[in-house]
Design a protein around this motif. Sequence first.
Motif, short mmCIF file in Angstrom:
data_model
loop_
_atom_site.label_atom_id
_atom_site.label_comp_id
_atom_site.label_asym_id
_atom_site.label_seq_id
_atom_site.Cartn_x
_atom_site.Cartn_y
_atom_site.Cartn_z
N LYS A 172 -7.17 -1.64 -8.96
CA LYS A 172 -7.05 -0.66 -8.62
C LYS A 172 -8.72 0.09 -7.91
N THR A 173 -9.25 0.18 -8.40
CA THR A 173 -10.78 0.58 -7.81
C THR A 173 -10.80 0.26 -6.41
N ALA B 233 -0.80 -2.23 -11.54
CA ALA B 233 -1.72 -2.24 -10.51
C ALA B 233 -1.84 -2.08 -9.35
N GLY B 234 0.01 -2.28 -9.08
CA GLY B 234 0.24 -2.28 -7.64
C GLY B 234 0.25 -3.47 -6.95
N VAL B 235 -0.93 -4.92 -7.15
CA VAL B 235 -1.21 -6.03 -5.94
C VAL B 235 -0.68 -6.34 -6.03
N PRO B 236 -0.36 -6.49 -4.37
CA PRO B 236 1.22 -7.37 -4.61
C PRO B 236 -0.24 -9.43 -4.32
N LEU B 237 1.11 -10.29 -4.70
CA LEU B 237 0.58 -11.30 -4.97
C LEU B 237 0.67 -12.77 -4.01
N LYS C 230 -0.03 -16.97 -20.70
CA LYS C 230 -0.85 -15.69 -20.62
C LYS C 230 -0.46 -15.09 -18.93
N LEU C 231 -1.46 -15.88 -18.45
CA LEU C 231 -1.85 -16.11 -17.35
C LEU C 231 -0.48 -15.17 -16.18
N LEU C 232 0.35 -16.05 -16.16
CA LEU C 232 1.90 -15.34 -15.43
C LEU C 232 2.29 -13.96 -15.27
N ASN C 233 2.28 -13.96 -17.21
CA ASN C 233 2.11 -12.76 -18.18
C ASN C 233 1.01 -11.68 -17.25
N PHE C 234 0.28 -12.40 -17.01
CA PHE C 234 -1.11 -10.92 -16.67
C PHE C 234 -0.56 -10.95 -14.74
N PHE C 235 -0.60 -11.37 -14.20
CA PHE C 235 0.09 -11.78 -12.76
C PHE C 235 1.60 -10.75 -13.23
N VAL C 236 2.34 -10.67 -13.78
CA VAL C 236 3.39 -9.24 -13.60
C VAL C 236 2.96 -8.13 -13.59
N THR C 237 1.77 -8.30 -14.59
CA THR C 237 1.10 -6.90 -15.27
C THR C 237 0.39 -6.64 -13.71
N LEU C 238 -0.40 -7.08 -13.22
CA LEU C 238 -0.82 -6.72 -11.93
C LEU C 238 -0.23 -5.42 -11.47
N SER C 239 1.08 -7.12 -10.72
CA SER C 239 2.24 -6.37 -9.98
C SER C 239 2.38 -5.52 -10.09
N ASN C 240 3.07 -4.74 -11.36
CA ASN C 240 3.70 -3.93 -12.46
C ASN C 240 2.51 -2.79 -12.03
N TYR D 128 0.86 -1.44 0.24
CA TYR D 128 -0.39 0.10 0.14
C TYR D 128 1.42 1.44 -0.06
N THR D 129 2.30 0.98 0.25
CA THR D 129 2.80 2.23 0.29
C THR D 129 3.24 2.83 -1.31
N GLY D 130 2.71 2.22 -2.26
CA GLY D 130 2.75 2.69 -3.24
C GLY D 130 1.07 3.47 -4.19
N ARG D 131 0.35 3.09 -3.27
CA ARG D 131 -0.97 3.95 -3.28
C ARG D 131 -1.45 4.63 -2.01
N ASN D 132 -0.89 5.07 -1.89
CA ASN D 132 -1.28 5.68 -1.01
C ASN D 132 -2.54 7.03 -2.00
N PRO D 133 -3.78 6.73 -1.05
CA PRO D 133 -4.64 7.06 -1.38
C PRO D 133 -4.61 8.62 -2.21
#
Length: 482
Positions: free
Chosen positions: A220-221, A258-262, A246-256, A92-97
């Motif tokens: 993000k929302t 959207a900033g979501v920890p996995l 594709k799914l593993l690549n999508f997980f990387v995209t979510l992390s990079n 959450y430190t990189g997503r301070n609203p």
Amino acid sequence: MSDFSFAPAEYSPTGMPQYDGNPLIECLPRILSDIDVVRRVGNLPKKPDDAERALEPKLRGHGINRMKDIVVPFEIHLRLEDLFSQLIRYGYTGRNPLLASTVRYRLPSSAEVRGHGFMSSAETLTLIGLSGMGKTTALNSIARLYPQVISHSQYKEQIFIETQVVWLKIECPHDGSLRGFCVAFFAALDSALGIEKYSRKGAAGNSISVMLQHISQLCKTFFIGALIIDEMQHLCSSRGGQDREKLLNFFVTLSNDAGVPLVYVGTNAMLPLFSGVLRNARRAAGMGPIAFDRFSEDDPFWAHLVSQLWAYDWTTSRAPLSDELLSKIYDLSQGNTDFLAKLLMLAQRHVIWEDIDSITPAVLQQVYDNQMRLLHKPIEALRSGDPLQIADFEDMMPTKDQIAQMMNYDLARRADRSHLSLLTQASIAPVSEYEDKDAPKVASRPLVPVEDGVVKKAHFIKEKDVQTQLEQHGWVDKDATW
């Protein structure tokens, strides 16, 4: 509907400068001490008393099911809770609203997002465990230390209306398909929010690429704090491997993006997912993998676990846990917690049904022989200690052995390639380049065929196939594969 009601946000400073001033972190429960974790993660249901053991057999049989709810916390639970706590908070430190960069990063338009200055602070936690070792139970207990959904309305006299999903848990579809993953995500989000809205996005008419975009935007929302992906080993069975990549690549995209920890959770059979692509392996090792391997017989934690379960005895004559019983229990369960619970529950039911006084080593053996036949092969493989036998059950192989097997395969593949390279070089280079008269003689088998200490020289014809000519020279087995 959600199992968890919305918790109204209550903010408390943590004392950590990177956390304070961020409402997404200050609303989380306080960081727990190890003693608090043991008290809140562990679960010991009411033990049967003399009155309950005096009930008729059928009622006592129902009581045995309470053993399924037992959670005995160990050191690995403390480590898992600590890393999960860090994962969510630092993510959450990189997503301070309250920061403009976060406001811009949440915009759905990709054109507006470019150059917004967002830097992901998301990490990845990998939880690997033998089948039946309680990794999912442990993670569920730790995730429930946090309210799943928090409702914000005001922060430090500022209007701040947001819905925060602290964690979301989904299971990989059995076939490892992208569409199945998307459907599972929308259903889990609806369940957490207590609505029926986003599940419709998983309808057959929606394209997978559009659904993946929706997932990224929803992360993000709702400021999803951690996305827990269970049964990751199912990705190994996806057809053709296309959906898997594709799914593993999508997980990387979510992390990079959207900033979501996995949190990756699965048996050891999922390890090959991270062996081929560097960024996948790097992500999986982000906070260091936690491995739930089976107990050794001399592990004091094993004796403690057995003694805790042994106290839940619904037989009329309670037998003390002797060294003989402890040894027999390990032999028939091989340090696997699920096998242990099954063995003790089945043994108690057998004693109650057959009107036997108490559990004995002979009773345990009889139960194992008659009622645990389906588990004989994996248990016998573990008992043998033979890696080749254990390898027949990928989800039973200890983590270190699974990694060693992957490394050995990779080394063998490299050796094969080196062998072929040397063969080719020997066929086109002068003998003097390979011949060293002063070098000591080596007794081990050389990588290329030799004759009287000198590499055999051969001339290849360009028009002919190289593989065929190698076979003609006897330098490669025609049945060999490279």
